[in-house]
Scaffold this motif. Structure first.
Motif, PDB file in Angstrom:
ATOM      1  N   GLU A  19      -2.243 -15.697 -30.858  1.00  0.00           N
ATOM      2  CA  GLU A  19      -1.545 -14.970 -29.809  1.00  0.00           C
ATOM      3  C   GLU A  19      -2.056 -13.535 -29.697  1.00  0.00           C
ATOM      4  O   GLU A  19      -2.324 -13.035 -28.602  1.00  0.00           O
ATOM      5  CB  GLU A  19      -0.031 -14.990 -30.089  1.00  0.00           C
ATOM      6  CG  GLU A  19       0.796 -14.090 -29.199  1.00  0.00           C
ATOM      7  CD  GLU A  19       0.613 -14.357 -27.710  1.00  0.00           C
ATOM      8  OE1 GLU A  19       0.033 -15.408 -27.354  1.00  0.00           O
ATOM      9  OE2 GLU A  19       1.003 -13.510 -26.899  1.00  0.00           O
ATOM     10  N   ALA A  34       6.419  -8.095 -20.040  1.00  0.00           N
ATOM     11  CA  ALA A  34       5.874  -9.105 -20.942  1.00  0.00           C
ATOM     12  C   ALA A  34       5.754  -8.556 -22.349  1.00  0.00           C
ATOM     13  O   ALA A  34       6.003  -9.262 -23.327  1.00  0.00           O
ATOM     14  CB  ALA A  34       4.515  -9.581 -20.450  1.00  0.00           C
ATOM     15  N   PHE A  37       9.071  -8.504 -23.800  1.00  0.00           N
ATOM     16  CA  PHE A  37       9.460  -9.901 -23.930  1.00  0.00           C
ATOM     17  C   PHE A  37       8.874 -10.528 -25.198  1.00  0.00           C
ATOM     18  O   PHE A  37       9.501 -11.311 -25.871  1.00  0.00           O
ATOM     19  CB  PHE A  37       8.978 -10.618 -22.666  1.00  0.00           C
ATOM     20  CG  PHE A  37       9.278 -12.067 -22.623  1.00  0.00           C
ATOM     21  CD1 PHE A  37      10.600 -12.500 -22.538  1.00  0.00           C
ATOM     22  CD2 PHE A  37       8.265 -12.992 -22.623  1.00  0.00           C
ATOM     23  CE1 PHE A  37      10.872 -13.839 -22.485  1.00  0.00           C
ATOM     24  CE2 PHE A  37       8.543 -14.337 -22.560  1.00  0.00           C
ATOM     25  CZ  PHE A  37       9.848 -14.757 -22.494  1.00  0.00           C
ATOM     26  N   SER A  38       7.652 -10.100 -25.481  1.00  0.00           N
ATOM     27  CA  SER A  38       7.035 -10.700 -26.662  1.00  0.00           C
ATOM     28  C   SER A  38       6.942  -9.710 -27.827  1.00  0.00           C
ATOM     29  O   SER A  38       6.074  -9.816 -28.656  1.00  0.00           O
ATOM     30  CB  SER A  38       5.665 -11.271 -26.303  1.00  0.00           C
ATOM     31  OG  SER A  38       5.056 -10.492 -25.331  1.00  0.00           O
ATOM     32  N   PRO A  43      12.028 -13.188 -27.812  1.00  0.00           N
ATOM     33  CA  PRO A  43      12.132 -14.651 -27.884  1.00  0.00           C
ATOM     34  C   PRO A  43      10.807 -15.356 -28.209  1.00  0.00           C
ATOM     35  O   PRO A  43      10.805 -16.395 -28.848  1.00  0.00           O
ATOM     36  CB  PRO A  43      12.627 -15.040 -26.493  1.00  0.00           C
ATOM     37  CG  PRO A  43      12.313 -13.883 -25.626  1.00  0.00           C
ATOM     38  CD  PRO A  43      12.360 -12.666 -26.491  1.00  0.00           C
ATOM     39  N   PHE A  44       9.691 -14.770 -27.782  1.00  0.00           N
ATOM     40  CA  PHE A  44       8.415 -15.453 -28.011  1.00  0.00           C
ATOM     41  C   PHE A  44       8.096 -15.565 -29.505  1.00  0.00           C
ATOM     42  O   PHE A  44       7.802 -16.642 -30.028  1.00  0.00           O
ATOM     43  CB  PHE A  44       7.277 -14.736 -27.279  1.00  0.00           C
ATOM     44  CG  PHE A  44       5.956 -15.381 -27.550  1.00  0.00           C
ATOM     45  CD1 PHE A  44       5.657 -16.614 -27.001  1.00  0.00           C
ATOM     46  CD2 PHE A  44       5.043 -14.788 -28.397  1.00  0.00           C
ATOM     47  CE1 PHE A  44       4.467 -17.242 -27.277  1.00  0.00           C
ATOM     48  CE2 PHE A  44       3.848 -15.407 -28.678  1.00  0.00           C
ATOM     49  CZ  PHE A  44       3.562 -16.631 -28.111  1.00  0.00           C
ATOM     50  N   ALA A  47      10.408 -17.893 -31.212  1.00  0.00           N
ATOM     51  CA  ALA A  47      10.028 -19.291 -30.968  1.00  0.00           C
ATOM     52  C   ALA A  47       8.869 -19.710 -31.867  1.00  0.00           C
ATOM     53  O   ALA A  47       8.860 -20.799 -32.443  1.00  0.00           O
ATOM     54  CB  ALA A  47       9.644 -19.474 -29.505  1.00  0.00           C
ATOM     55  N   LEU A  48       7.892 -18.793 -32.016  1.00  0.00           N
ATOM     56  CA  LEU A  48       6.758 -19.074 -32.904  1.00  0.00           C
ATOM     57  C   LEU A  48       7.239 -19.350 -34.317  1.00  0.00           C
ATOM     58  O   LEU A  48       6.795 -20.288 -34.975  1.00  0.00           O
ATOM     59  CB  LEU A  48       5.809 -17.866 -32.932  1.00  0.00           C
ATOM     60  CG  LEU A  48       4.693 -17.819 -31.895  1.00  0.00           C
ATOM     61  CD1 LEU A  48       3.827 -16.599 -32.166  1.00  0.00           C
ATOM     62  CD2 LEU A  48       3.849 -19.059 -31.920  1.00  0.00           C
ATOM     63  N   VAL A  68      13.078 -24.614 -31.899  1.00  0.00           N
ATOM     64  CA  VAL A  68      12.461 -23.573 -31.076  1.00  0.00           C
ATOM     65  C   VAL A  68      13.451 -23.092 -30.018  1.00  0.00           C
ATOM     66  O   VAL A  68      13.655 -21.881 -29.830  1.00  0.00           O
ATOM     67  CB  VAL A  68      11.164 -24.090 -30.411  1.00  0.00           C
ATOM     68  CG1 VAL A  68      10.645 -23.101 -29.379  1.00  0.00           C
ATOM     69  CG2 VAL A  68      10.109 -24.356 -31.462  1.00  0.00           C
ATOM     70  N   ASN A  69      14.104 -24.055 -29.364  1.00  0.00           N
ATOM     71  CA  ASN A  69      15.081 -23.682 -28.339  1.00  0.00           C
ATOM     72  C   ASN A  69      16.207 -22.840 -28.918  1.00  0.00           C
ATOM     73  O   ASN A  69      16.663 -21.874 -28.289  1.00  0.00           O
ATOM     74  CB  ASN A  69      15.663 -24.941 -27.672  1.00  0.00           C
ATOM     75  CG  ASN A  69      14.704 -25.482 -26.617  1.00  0.00           C
ATOM     76  OD1 ASN A  69      13.954 -24.708 -26.009  1.00  0.00           O
ATOM     77  ND2 ASN A  69      14.707 -26.775 -26.412  1.00  0.00           N
ATOM     78  N   ILE A  72      15.004 -19.372 -29.420  1.00  0.00           N
ATOM     79  CA  ILE A  72      14.919 -18.649 -28.144  1.00  0.00           C
ATOM     80  C   ILE A  72      16.313 -18.191 -27.725  1.00  0.00           C
ATOM     81  O   ILE A  72      16.539 -17.027 -27.386  1.00  0.00           O
ATOM     82  CB  ILE A  72      14.288 -19.541 -27.036  1.00  0.00           C
ATOM     83  CG1 ILE A  72      12.821 -19.864 -27.381  1.00  0.00           C
ATOM     84  CG2 ILE A  72      14.360 -18.857 -25.666  1.00  0.00           C
ATOM     85  CD1 ILE A  72      12.178 -20.887 -26.468  1.00  0.00           C
ATOM     86  N   VAL A  76      17.603 -14.437 -27.216  1.00  0.00           N
ATOM     87  CA  VAL A  76      18.057 -14.016 -25.880  1.00  0.00           C
ATOM     88  C   VAL A  76      19.440 -13.387 -25.980  1.00  0.00           C
ATOM     89  O   VAL A  76      19.720 -12.355 -25.385  1.00  0.00           O
ATOM     90  CB  VAL A  76      18.050 -15.209 -24.890  1.00  0.00           C
ATOM     91  CG1 VAL A  76      18.788 -14.865 -23.606  1.00  0.00           C
ATOM     92  CG2 VAL A  76      16.622 -15.611 -24.575  1.00  0.00           C
TER      93      VAL A  76
END
Lengths: 83, 706
Positions: A19, A34, A37-38, A43-44, A47-48, A68-69, A72, A76
């Protein structure tokens, strides 16, 4: 299906590495949204982490996606709490 | 893992007890040396049989199980010496030590009984015993542990790379098979795990997108339009996915076809030339065969001509001459005789006067015809007496059974033959000329053929004339395949572009009519899953590339060990990763240009370097495994094989090689700088051609010190 237990750190390292280098290549195109966001707690990355844990614990595909969900959703919620 | 020993009892040509056939091995390069047919390959068979219960049958080029091979496993000598009603067995024991110092002894036994008629009856299976050394004693392990112990000694997925015969190398690392190396990489890595990572993220992304769309639809102000858009989005997403898969497939197809086409590229010009020459050759060969047919007919006719055209008379010349002379003599004498007879002839018929009257006239001494006296002693009496002789003479008539017409016919025939004789001579000589002429024509045509073959690119060795045609056909076929695939890729690209635009537009529309209340996590999840998919794909690519880089580095280290002793090899190995995530090995020069036209030895070396790189990927395997090979250098020139042994010695903790190299002391000098373990020389009491069913065949081993 994930069938083999592998080292979580190894997966995470490779995923993050992938990434980061991808982001380096396209850093000019990243919007500030972005980036936020990451960010590390975003959340990114959550999730990883979820994926890496699922891989290391040998979860099945459905369980991995659920994890993963969940990650996230948690992050969030964290973001909204911050707001 | 170190193989410490191999012991054989009555196994194939190794007749005799374990003590007589014990091989000890140490670290380093262990060699079993022997002439072709001395029985050295049976050692490799023994290694294989004890672990896998199979024997390699070189004439059928396949492994056969004990249940098929049966008592052929047992030495002929042992079978011969076995009494009827008694049993005899073949046994192989392998001893191996792991890196954690565990020592295992693997024993396989096959038993057969000699029947009254001298035949053998054995069971369908062999017996396997595995023991583990516990301080001073051996503990027998239960059969359920057998598989895992054997897998510890030789891991099943590495087996084909660790154990091979020289003749297997080509197929083991088939460079034309683009997936061969990719399979190795899968072996070497967790790359499959990354495939499943991609699978998870792909499915996750699809589900998250659908969930988001569904949320949008349910919160929409215009629910019927939203559900139309949603349905359309599902359909278009499916179409997109299908197009992407189709494009991937076409890309793979294009790459395969281009690879195959390019492999043929260097041969194409040659093939065209060969095709042209092949036409001419075909014509010349047709002419040669028609001339040869005529020639054969003429030769065949010679023996017939001896009779039908009376050539045989050529050899009767003196006999004919003799016959002619004799006949002339006969004719002359007949003629003389007739003449003398004609002179004597009386005007009277033979029986007048009658003999009785003549005798009366003689006794009366008077001629009763003319009345004159004919006193005894007078000429008159003599004339009358002659009349009696005339009758006797008449009896002697020479032409009563006249052979003259027959002989004269014969003579005429002889005369004809005498004339013909001259014709035969010219007939034979003209036939001979015709034959020489044909022979000369055939020779000329053969010369033409030879010069055409010499012009054939690729030389006279490759006389398969159809190969030119078939190469061109294959080249054209792969070229067409590549073009078709290319067209399909472009079509897919266009379709994908349009579908993406459509999906984006529909997505925007759906978002536009969406009301409030779409959960934030659904929006975020869809975006995060999409990014995860990108990352997973990127990770796989990077891991794959990383392994390929490692393998390339390792193979090049080994390759340079191998080639240090010969100047004829230049270049290095490069493993090229393709878009379809397969890996193609190439030899490149220092500037990175592909080097074409590597010789066979060179290609074998590359393959061996790759095999050895796989086996010595130390960071991957917990054990250092031995390489056990039978005649690995059988297809290599000497200077190349030296490089192979040097690389083995430098890169493997242990290797065991069965070979016909280093048969003499001088040859073994080539080993002096290498890390050598044990060296055995195998000798057979009989040559390979006389070894079938030898009751007295004995193979002996001799330990050699360098």
């Amino acid at each position: 299906m994930i069938s083999k237990k592998i080292d979580r750190k190894e997966v995470l390292a490779v995923l993050l590495d992938a990434e980061i280098s991808r982001r380096e290549l396209s850093s000019n195109n990243l919007s500030s949204d972005a980036i936020q966001f990451s960010s590390k707690d975003g959340p990114f990355f959550q999730a990883l982490k979820g994926l890496a844990i699922a891989m290391s614990e040998g979860d099945g595909e459905r369980a991995a996606r659920k994890r993963v969900n969940q990650k996230i959703e948690d992050s969030v919620k964290g973001m909204s709490d911050d707001c | 893992m170190i193989v410490e020993g191999l012991q054989l009892k009555n196994f194939q040509c190794y007749a005799g007890e374990i003590e007589e056939n014990t091989f000890r091995f140490t670290r380093g390069l262990n060699l079993i040396i022997g002439e072709n047919g001395s029985g050295k390959s049976k050692i490799w068979d023994a290694f294989y049989w004890v672990l896998y219960d199979e024997i390699f049958q070189s004439d059928q080029r396949e492994f056969v199980r004990t249940s098929v091979y049966k008592e052929q496993l047992i030495a002929d000598k042992a079978k011969y010496e076995c009494d009827r009603g008694e049993s005899v067995d073949a046994k192989v024991i392998l001893t191996a030590r792991t890196s954690t110092n565990k020592v295992y002894k693997v024993t396989r036994v096959y038993k057969a009984t000699k029947m009254e008629d001298g035949s053998f009856v054995g069971s369908d299976r062999s017996n396997l015993i595995i023991e583990e050394k516990k301080s001073t004693r051996w503990e027998t392990l239960t059969p359920d542990r057998h598989e895992s112990i054997i897998d510890t000694i030789i891991p099943s997925h590495l087996r084909k790379y660790m154990w091979f015969q020289g003749e297997h190398i080509n197929q083991l690392m088939d460079l034309r098979d683009k997936s061969a190396l990719s399979n190795v990489i899968e072996l070497l890595s967790d790359i499959k795990t990354y495939n499943s990572l991609i699978e998870i993220t792909k499915n996750g992304s699809r589900d998250a997108t659908r969930a988001l769309q569904s949320a949008r639809r349910s919160s929409s102000q215009d629910s019927s339009k939203a559900s139309d858009l949603d349905r359309s989005l599902i359909v278009n997403n499916d179409l997109l996915a299908r197009r992407v898969t189709q494009q991937d497939k076409s890309k793979q197809e294009r790459q395969t076809a281009e690879g195959l086409r390019d492999d043929l590229l260097i041969q194409v010009d040659t093939a065209r030339e060969r095709r042209g020459l092949a036409g001419e050759l075909k014509q010349v060969e047709g002419e040669i065969s028609s001339l040869s047919r005529d020639f054969d007919l003429k030769i065949e006719a010679i023996s017939k001509n001896l009779i039908t055209r009376q050539w045989v008379l050529m050899h009767c010349e003196s006999s004919l001459k003799k016959f002619e002379d004799r006949y002339s003599e006969f004719d002359r004498r007949c003629h003389d005789y007739k003449k003398s007879f004609d002179n004597d002839v009386s005007p009277l018929p033979v029986d007048i006067p009658r003999p009785v009257d003549i005798r009366q006239m003689l006794s009366a001494e008077v001629c009763m015809v003319c009345g004159r006296d004919a006193k005894q002693g007078t000429s008159e009496h003599h004339h009358i007496a002659e009349l009696l002789n005339r009758i006797d003479k008449a009896k002697e008539e020479p032409f009563l059974n006249d052979t003259q017409p027959y002989l004269s016919g014969l003579y005429r025939t002889t005369l004809e033959h005498a004339i013909k004789r001259k014709e035969i001579r010219s007939d034979i000589s003209s036939e001979y000329e015709a034959i020489s002429d044909l022979r000369a024509k055939i020779d000329r045509k053969n010369q033409d053929k030879k010069s055409l073959l010499n012009q054939l690119p690729g030389g006279v060795d490759q006389q398969d004339l159809s190969s030119g045609e078939s190469i061109l056909n294959q080249f054209n076929m792969h070229d067409r395949r590549a073009q078709d695939a290319e067209r399909e890729i472009r079509e897919c690209e266009e379709a994908i572009k349009n579908l993406r635009a459509l999906i984006a537009k529909e997505g925007e529309e759906l978002a536009g009519i969406a009301g409030a209340g779409i959960p934030l996590e659904k929006i975020v999840a869809a975006e995060v899953w999409e990014k995860l998919l990108d990352v997973a794909e990127d990770a796989r690519r990077r891991v794959f590339q990383g392994i390929v880089d490692d393998l390339e580095l390792r193979a090049n280290e080994i390759f340079s060990d191998m080639t240090a002793r010969t100047n004829s090899i230049t270049g290095r190995l490069r493993l090229e990763v393709t878009a379809a995530n397969t890996c193609i090995p190439k030899i490149v020069d220092s500037a990175g240009n592909t080097l074409a036209g590597s010789n066979d030895s060179n290609i074998i070396l590359i393959k061996l370097a790759l095999i050895m790189a796989v086996l010595t990927a130390k960071q991957k395997w917990s054990e250092n495994y031995a390489l056990i090979a039978d005649a690995p250098t059988s297809k290599m020139a000497e200077n190349y094989s030296d490089g192979f042994y040097a690389a083995l010695s430098a890169n493997f903790e242990q290797s065991i090689v069965v070979t016909y190299d280093f048969l003499d002391d001088e040859g073994r000098q080539r080993l002096k700088d290498l890390h050598i373990g044990e060296v055995y020389l195998i000798k057979s009491s009989h040559g390979s051609e006389e070894r079938e069913s030898r009751h007295d065949l004995k193979v002996t081993r001799e330990r050699v010190t360098l």
